[in-house]
Design an enzyme around this catalytic site. Structure first.
Site, PDB file in Angstrom:
ATOM      1  N   THR A   1       0.806  -1.219   0.000  1.00 34.71           N
ATOM      2  CA  THR A   1       0.000   0.000   0.000  1.00 34.71           C
ATOM      3  C   THR A   1       0.841   1.272   0.000  1.00 34.71           C
ATOM      4  OG1 THR A   1      -0.162   0.132   2.409  1.00 34.71           O
ATOM      5  CG2 THR A   1      -1.826  -1.198   1.276  1.00 34.71           C
ATOM      6  N   ASP A   2       0.154   2.369  -0.319  1.00 34.67           N
ATOM      7  CA  ASP A   2       0.785   3.682  -0.216  1.00 34.67           C
ATOM      8  C   ASP A   2       0.540   4.219   1.193  1.00 34.67           C
ATOM      9  OD1 ASP A   2      -1.879   4.580  -0.148  1.00 34.67           O
ATOM     10  OD2 ASP A   2      -1.834   5.351  -2.189  1.00 34.67           O
ATOM     11  N   ALA A   3       0.899   5.478   1.433  1.00 31.75           N
ATOM     12  CA  ALA A   3       0.767   6.070   2.769  1.00 31.75           C
ATOM     13  C   ALA A   3      -0.686   6.126   3.242  1.00 31.75           C
ATOM     14  CB  ALA A   3       1.377   7.472   2.784  1.00 31.75           C
TER      15      ALA A   3
END
Length: 136
Positions: A16-18
């Site tokens: 995932t991203d942030a």
């Protein structure tokens, strides 16, 4: 095959991203795993065929993103052989979450010689196994 081959996929933080949303390229990784496991289920351990001096490599991919997957989602990645040629395979693939398609794609894989990366015919035994699993 009446039902496409499928594998379960859990979304981990590394995917995932942030914001906790699956980074777009990771859907391609999930599809790669499903293709690899489909070929393994037909009796071939790896997408490379070193004894024959051959490799299976991605030629092209067309991907459609519909919904985002999130951290800790449980997904299902499917792979079906849509078209089989003498030197290539077209896979129709989908990523599912709770019965809904969230990503789908068509991935073309070519058989190439390991030494020069030029297209060549799939070995007869692999071609036959893939043909038996083909949805055509």
């Amino acid at each position: 095959m009446s039902e496409p081959f499928s594998i379960p996929v859990r979304v981990y933080i590394e995917d995932t991203d942030a914001g906790g949303i699956v980074y777009y390229v990771n859907y391609l990784k999930y599809m790669e795993r499903a293709r690899t496991e489909l070929v393994r289920s037909l009796g071939y351990d790896k997408p490379a065929m070193p004894r024959e001096g051959l490799l299976l490599v991605v030629h092209s991919a067309q991907i459609q993103y519909r919904r985002s997957a999130r951290l800790d989602d449980t997904l299902r990645a499917t792979a079906a052989i849509g078209k089989l040629g003498r030197a290539g395979i077209t896979f129709e693939q989908k990523i599912w979450r709770d019965g809904e398609i969230i990503c789908q794609g068509v991935v073309k894989v070519a058989c190439v010689a390991e030494n020069n990366r030029k297209p060549c015919a799939l070995p007869a035994s692999i071609y036959s196994a893939l043909k038996a699993a083909c949805k055509e």
